[in-house]
Enzyme design. Structure first.
Site, PDB file in Angstrom:
ATOM      1  N   CYS A 112      57.183  50.250  43.141  1.00 27.65           N
ATOM      2  CA  CYS A 112      56.665  50.074  44.509  1.00 27.65           C
ATOM      3  C   CYS A 112      57.776  49.938  45.560  1.00 27.65           C
ATOM      4  CB  CYS A 112      55.735  48.867  44.569  1.00 27.65           C
ATOM      5  SG  CYS A 112      54.307  49.059  43.499  1.00 27.65           S
ATOM      6  N   HIS A 241      55.221  46.641  51.890  1.00 29.50           N
ATOM      7  CA  HIS A 241      54.510  47.296  50.797  1.00 29.50           C
ATOM      8  C   HIS A 241      53.081  46.753  50.713  1.00 29.50           C
ATOM      9  CE1 HIS A 241      53.283  48.825  47.047  1.00 29.50           C
ATOM     10  NE2 HIS A 241      53.380  47.672  46.409  1.00 29.50           N
ATOM     11  N   ASN A 271      46.976  49.896  46.778  1.00 29.49           N
ATOM     12  CA  ASN A 271      48.422  49.922  46.544  1.00 29.49           C
ATOM     13  C   ASN A 271      48.795  51.311  46.023  1.00 29.49           C
ATOM     14  OD1 ASN A 271      50.992  49.734  45.529  1.00 29.49           O
ATOM     15  ND2 ASN A 271      50.629  47.906  44.293  1.00 29.49           N
TER      16      ASN A 271
HETATM   17  N1  COA Z   1      37.308  40.805  39.975  1.00 26.15           N
HETATM   18  C1  COA Z   1      36.694  39.613  39.804  1.00 26.15           C
HETATM   19  N2  COA Z   1      37.319  38.519  39.315  1.00 26.15           N
HETATM   20  C2  COA Z   1      38.616  38.667  38.997  1.00 26.15           C
HETATM   21  C3  COA Z   1      39.319  39.877  39.154  1.00 26.15           C
HETATM   22  C4  COA Z   1      38.607  40.971  39.657  1.00 26.15           C
HETATM   23  N3  COA Z   1      39.174  42.177  39.865  1.00 26.15           N
HETATM   24  N4  COA Z   1      40.597  39.708  38.761  1.00 26.15           N
HETATM   25  C5  COA Z   1      40.708  38.427  38.372  1.00 26.15           C
HETATM   26  N5  COA Z   1      39.508  37.799  38.507  1.00 26.15           N
HETATM   27  C6  COA Z   1      39.160  36.411  38.222  1.00 26.15           C
HETATM   28  C7  COA Z   1      40.053  35.803  37.158  1.00 26.15           C
HETATM   29  O1  COA Z   1      39.559  36.035  35.862  1.00 26.15           O
HETATM   30  C8  COA Z   1      39.979  34.336  37.528  1.00 26.15           C
HETATM   31  O2  COA Z   1      38.776  33.808  37.067  1.00 26.15           O
HETATM   32  P1  COA Z   1      38.711  32.287  36.523  1.00 26.15           P
HETATM   33  O3  COA Z   1      39.084  31.432  37.687  1.00 26.15           O
HETATM   34  O4  COA Z   1      37.295  32.148  36.103  1.00 26.15           O
HETATM   35  O5  COA Z   1      39.694  32.203  35.412  1.00 26.15           O
HETATM   36  C9  COA Z   1      39.924  34.365  39.048  1.00 26.15           C
HETATM   37  O6  COA Z   1      39.408  35.669  39.406  1.00 26.15           O
HETATM   38  C10 COA Z   1      41.271  34.192  39.714  1.00 26.15           C
HETATM   39  O7  COA Z   1      42.201  35.040  39.029  1.00 26.15           O
HETATM   40  P2  COA Z   1      43.683  35.178  39.461  1.00 26.15           P
HETATM   41  O8  COA Z   1      44.440  35.998  38.472  1.00 26.15           O
HETATM   42  O9  COA Z   1      44.191  33.791  39.805  1.00 26.15           O
HETATM   43  O10 COA Z   1      43.479  36.018  40.775  1.00 26.15           O
HETATM   44  P3  COA Z   1      44.454  36.173  41.979  1.00 26.15           P
HETATM   45  O11 COA Z   1      43.906  35.523  43.145  1.00 26.15           O
HETATM   46  O12 COA Z   1      45.884  35.875  41.568  1.00 26.15           O
HETATM   47  O13 COA Z   1      44.353  37.738  42.240  1.00 26.15           O
HETATM   48  C11 COA Z   1      45.630  39.716  41.901  1.00 26.15           C
HETATM   49  C12 COA Z   1      44.766  38.669  41.236  1.00 26.15           C
HETATM   50  C13 COA Z   1      46.069  40.712  40.840  1.00 26.15           C
HETATM   51  C14 COA Z   1      44.783  40.421  42.943  1.00 26.15           C
HETATM   52  C15 COA Z   1      46.842  39.022  42.567  1.00 26.15           C
HETATM   53  O14 COA Z   1      47.485  38.182  41.638  1.00 26.15           O
HETATM   54  C16 COA Z   1      47.829  39.979  43.121  1.00 26.15           C
HETATM   55  O15 COA Z   1      47.570  40.682  44.080  1.00 26.15           O
HETATM   56  N6  COA Z   1      49.051  40.007  42.547  1.00 26.15           N
HETATM   57  C17 COA Z   1      50.113  40.851  43.030  1.00 26.15           C
HETATM   58  C18 COA Z   1      49.847  42.262  42.613  1.00 26.15           C
HETATM   59  C19 COA Z   1      50.851  43.193  43.194  1.00 26.15           C
HETATM   60  O16 COA Z   1      51.331  42.965  44.260  1.00 26.15           O
HETATM   61  N7  COA Z   1      51.150  44.253  42.435  1.00 26.15           N
HETATM   62  C20 COA Z   1      52.026  45.256  42.819  1.00 26.15           C
HETATM   63  C21 COA Z   1      53.363  44.736  43.052  1.00 26.15           C
HETATM   64  S1  COA Z   1      54.450  45.993  43.259  1.00 26.15           S
END
Ligand code: COA
Length: 323
Positions: A112, A241, A271
């Protein structure tokens, strides 16, 4: 002796197929409400077999050349981590698609952060005097590498390409690239990866990536601001990004840039990896968000891990809407 690199052309390309949050909620355990609230994304584009990385890169590059009013270039760089083939590189094929047989052309792989890596090194090439013009393309088609039932990656990624044409000029021209900073830390190799095993999918440790992305992008924004002597309140636009809306607003608040200055395009495309910054630039250009000479900071974080930033002024530019 070389000169400052100045952006003079900009173009983007998107696959035809729009995939909405509602569509994903039929395929995996997620919902439109969760995706919008936790990421800010509403829809993304998925490429088909006729829309490979090189095809999208060629369309974006052609549009950047038309936007700049040029028909040739000295060097072509494709930032991609989803090349058409493991080898050869995608860049020579894109150059030949444009009728540019014989020019220097190579790929840069920084996931990215790829576009920021390619733009910074292209600017260094112009400053060194080695070349006077470069096409810098960011293009990725990660959706073909996603696990169809992994809701962590499935909701975030989309495909696309974006390109800028840069050529030698001066610091005071609109579009000048004024400062760059690039970094990597291989200790984070497993945070974002596609292992080299049969049938492997894209893997991401979302929470840790979120934390590191905020801190690395904020640090590199501060580095380029200090290099050019701009205060956070001088910045007219932060084009970061586009991975998660919460990352964009947190980087703005950590660096003291007002969050209304953060360019938001991920709602429509998700993304798009190396394409995300040039596509966000095309959005800013087509929506009339920017005026030539505006102070703009680009920043990215990606697999590797890799990260960096660029301080530039907004170019005098016309751009077609890729949507
Ligand atoms: N739909 C519904 N629920 C989801 C989900 C989805 N797509 N993804 C995760 N969950 C759930 C999890 O299971 C968790 O449930 P629980 O509380 O019952 O255990 C809850 O939502 C929170 O999960 P979590 O992993 O803490 O979510 P988050 O708020 O961290 O969001 C991302 C997940 C991936 C969206 C976030 O971490 C993110 O954007 N990370 C960076 C990604 C990125 O930038 N990537 C490219 C970099 S180059």
């Amino acid at each position: 002796m070389g000169s400052t690199a100045v952006i003079r052309g900009l173009g983007g390309a998107l696959p035809r197929r729009v995939v909405t949050n509602h569509h994903l909620s039929i395929l995996m355990d997620t919902s439109d409400e969760w995706i919008k609230r936790r990421t800010g994304i509403k829809e993304r584009r998925h490429s088909d077999e006729t829309e490979s990385t090189s095809v999208l890169a060629t369309i974006a590059a052609r549009r950047a050349m038309v936007s700049a009013g040029v028909d040739t270039v000295g060097l072509l760089i494709v930032a991609t981590s989803t090349p058409d083939q493991v080898c050869p590189a995608t860049a020579p094929k894109v150059a030949s698609n444009l009728g540019l047989h014989g020019i220097a052309a190579y790929d840069i792989s920084a996931v990215c952060s790829g576009f920021v890596y390619a733009l910074a090194t292209a600017s260094w090439a112009i400053r060194s005097g080695a070349v006077t013009s470069v096409l810098v393309i960011g293009a990725d088609t990660f959706t073909s590498l996603l696990d169809p039932i992994d809701r962590t990656t499935g909701v975030i990624f989309g495909d696309g390409a974006g390109a800028v044409y840069i050529s030698a000029g001066t610091d005071n021209e609109p579009g000048a690239i004024l400062a760059t900073t690039l970094h990597s830390d291989g200790r984070g190799e497993t945070l974002i990866q596609v292992p080299r095993t049969d049938g492997a999918y894209f893997e991401m440790q979302g929470k840790e990536v979120f934390k590191q992305a905020v801190s690395a992008m904020s640090d590199s924004v501060e580095t380029v601001l200090s290099s050019v002597g701009w205060a956070a309140e001088d910045v007219d636009s932060l084009i970061a990004h586009q991975a998660n809306l919460r990352i964009l607003t947190t980087v703005a608040s950590v660096t003291g840039i007002h969050d209304s200055k953060a360019e938001i395009h991920l709602d429509r495309v998700g993304n798009t990896s190396a394409a995300s910054i040039p596509l966000a630039m095309t959005n800013a250009g087509t929506k009339g968000h920017r005026t030539p000479g505006d102070k703009v900071v680009l920043t990215a974080f990606g697999g590797g891990t890799t990260w960096g930033a660029v301080a530039m002024t907004w170019p005098i530019i016309s751009v077609v809407d890729p949507h």
